[in-house]
Structures are given as structure tokens and as C-alpha cells.
Design a protein around this motif. Structure first.
Motif, PDB file in Angstrom:
ATOM      1  N   ASP A  42       0.827  -1.213   0.000  1.00 21.57           N
ATOM      2  CA  ASP A  42       0.000   0.000   0.000  1.00 21.57           C
ATOM      3  C   ASP A  42       0.855   1.255   0.000  1.00 21.57           C
ATOM      4  O   ASP A  42       0.568   2.218  -0.722  1.00 21.57           O
ATOM      5  CB  ASP A  42      -0.950   0.020   1.205  1.00 21.57           C
ATOM      6  N   ALA A  45       2.515   1.550  -3.479  1.00 21.22           N
ATOM      7  CA  ALA A  45       1.540   2.002  -4.484  1.00 21.22           C
ATOM      8  C   ALA A  45       1.255   3.486  -4.307  1.00 21.22           C
ATOM      9  O   ALA A  45       1.200   4.240  -5.287  1.00 21.22           O
ATOM     10  CB  ALA A  45       0.255   1.190  -4.388  1.00 21.22           C
ATOM     11  N   SER A  46       1.104   3.922  -3.076  1.00 25.21           N
ATOM     12  CA  SER A  46       0.847   5.342  -2.811  1.00 25.21           C
ATOM     13  C   SER A  46       2.033   6.200  -3.238  1.00 25.21           C
ATOM     14  O   SER A  46       1.853   7.253  -3.870  1.00 25.21           O
ATOM     15  CB  SER A  46       0.542   5.546  -1.330  1.00 25.21           C
ATOM     16  N   THR A  49       1.938   6.376  -7.089  1.00 23.66           N
ATOM     17  CA  THR A  49       0.820   7.038  -7.766  1.00 23.66           C
ATOM     18  C   THR A  49       0.553   8.468  -7.310  1.00 23.66           C
ATOM     19  O   THR A  49       0.036   9.265  -8.093  1.00 23.66           O
ATOM     20  CB  THR A  49      -0.475   6.212  -7.597  1.00 23.66           C
ATOM     21  N   THR A  99      -2.365  -3.762  -6.301  1.00 28.49           N
ATOM     22  CA  THR A  99      -2.550  -2.690  -5.318  1.00 28.49           C
ATOM     23  C   THR A  99      -2.609  -1.337  -6.008  1.00 28.49           C
ATOM     24  O   THR A  99      -3.425  -0.486  -5.648  1.00 28.49           O
ATOM     25  CB  THR A  99      -1.413  -2.728  -4.267  1.00 28.49           C
ATOM     26  N   ILE A 100      -1.755  -1.130  -7.009  1.00 27.52           N
ATOM     27  CA  ILE A 100      -1.799   0.120  -7.784  1.00 27.52           C
ATOM     28  C   ILE A 100      -3.150   0.257  -8.467  1.00 27.52           C
ATOM     29  O   ILE A 100      -3.761   1.322  -8.465  1.00 27.52           O
ATOM     30  CB  ILE A 100      -0.647   0.179  -8.809  1.00 27.52           C
ATOM     31  N   SER A 103      -5.692   1.602  -6.292  1.00 22.44           N
ATOM     32  CA  SER A 103      -5.366   2.897  -5.678  1.00 22.44           C
ATOM     33  C   SER A 103      -6.412   3.946  -6.021  1.00 22.44           C
ATOM     34  O   SER A 103      -6.920   3.979  -7.143  1.00 22.44           O
ATOM     35  CB  SER A 103      -4.008   3.399  -6.164  1.00 22.44           C
TER      36      SER A 103
END
Length: 196
Positions: A42, A45-46, A49, A99-100, A103
Motif C-alpha cells: 500500500d 503504491a501510494s 501514484t 494494489t496500484i 489505488s
């Protein structure tokens, strides 16, 4: 990657890896940190992105330093290509991609659930030349093991429902069944099918 290579690493040369860095945002390094367990999916991914979401929300004009999704995809595919197809890296990369995809997006024009330009970037990978010659420094060449790693990655993406690359399975089957002058042996193509 460090100069001491892990046993599962299939890197011939890292010259073809691009490490895009845009104002301290480096997808390759972020993914490397994730793979070495210093970042959670997570958080990774954060970190990947958010700069893109922020840029899109700002309404600014795009420049050479603008973060873009293609940088993320190239880094993911670079990591997939440079690890053995049976290593735990491949499923970890698929999990990160999932996970992306889940998002949140800060802009309605940028929907991560559609994985913008991911399919196009994967298709560009399929233009690579497969070469067993370790001295081959052509930018768009890869070893048979690296090619198998790419097949393993897209096959797992398909099985996990992250994206649909069933057509690539057909292309792998075609390579195993047809004689094409100047291409590698059928044995190499049959090995690719193992991942589908």
C-alpha cells in the motif's frame, strides 16, 4: 541493484534498465525497496501514484520532469525481466500491480483501475529480441530466461485478474508450434508455455 547478485537474479547487464528519476521520484528504487521488504504494498503504491495524481490535480503543463504511469510500468517490467521466472519476485510484482490498480485516483481522467498505458508498455516489451549471446548489448534484447520471466509475469497478471494478456499465451503457443527461420529453438518457446 547491488553489485552482488542474488541467486535468483538473471541479470545479464543492467545497461538496458532505465532508472527514471523525476524530482526525487524514482519508481525503480521504490519498487526495489518494496521487493527488499522495506516498504509495504500500500505504501509503495501510494508513493508511486501520488505524484501523478498530484500533477493531474494541479492542472500544470507536462514537462520532461513530469511523473507518468509509463515510468512505473517500465520499472515494474524491468524488475520482472531481471528476476528468475520462478522466484517470489514475480508474484510480489503482480501483487503490487493489483494494489496500484486499486489505488484511489485524485482525478477522474486518471483511473488507476484501468492501468493507463500498461498494456501498451507490455506490448513494447514483446518487441525485444531474444538472444543467448551474453555479449549482445542491443538495447532491446533479453536472454531466454528474461523472456521466460516476462511470460511468467504477464501470465500471473492474467490469472490474478489484474489485466488480460490471454493473447500473449496464444503468441507463446504459436512460437512453440511454428518454425520461424532465424528465431530461437522450439525448446525455448515450449519453456515459455510452462508459465501459462
Amino acid at each position: 541493484m547491488a553489485s552482488s547478485q542474488a541467486p535468483h537474479d538473471v541479470t545479464r547487464q543492467e545497461d538496458d534498465l532505465q532508472h527514471p528519476s523525476r524530482n526525487d521520484w524514482n519508481p525503480y528504487t521504490l519498487i526495489q525497496s518494496y521487493l527488499t521488504s522495506s516498504l509495504e504494498p500500500d505504501a509503495t503504491a501510494s508513493a508511486l501514484t501520488t505524484p501523478i495524481n498530484d500533477f493531474l490535480a494541479s492542472g500544470s503543463s507536462q514537462t520532461d520532469d513530469t511523473p507518468c504511469a509509463e515510468d512505473i510500468w517500465s520499472a515494474l517490467l524491468g524488475h520482472a525481466r531481471h528476476h528468475h521466472p520462478l522466484s517470489q519476485t514475480i508474484p510480489a510484482l503482480v501483487a503490487l500491480l493489483a494494489t496500484i490498480k486499486a489505488s484511489p485516483s485524485g482525478n477522474t481522467d486518471q483511473q488507476w483501475r484501468q492501468l493507463p498505458s500498461f498494456g501498451m508498455t507490455v506490448r513494447e516489451e514483446w518487441n525485444r529480441t531474444i538472444s543467448s549471446d551474453a555479449s549482445d548489448t542491443e538495447t532491446w534484447s533479453c536472454t531466454p530466461v528474461q523472456w521466460a520471466s516476462m511470460n511468467a509475469f504477464v501470465a500471473r497478471c492474467t490469472v490474478a485478474g489484474v489485466d488480460d494478456f490471454k493473447l500473449y499465451a496464444i503468441w507463446a503457443l504459436r512460437g512453440a508450434l511454428e518454425d520461424v527461420p532465424g528465431q530461437r529453438s522450439k525448446v525455448g518457446h515450449v519453456a515459455d508455455l510452462d508459465h501459462w
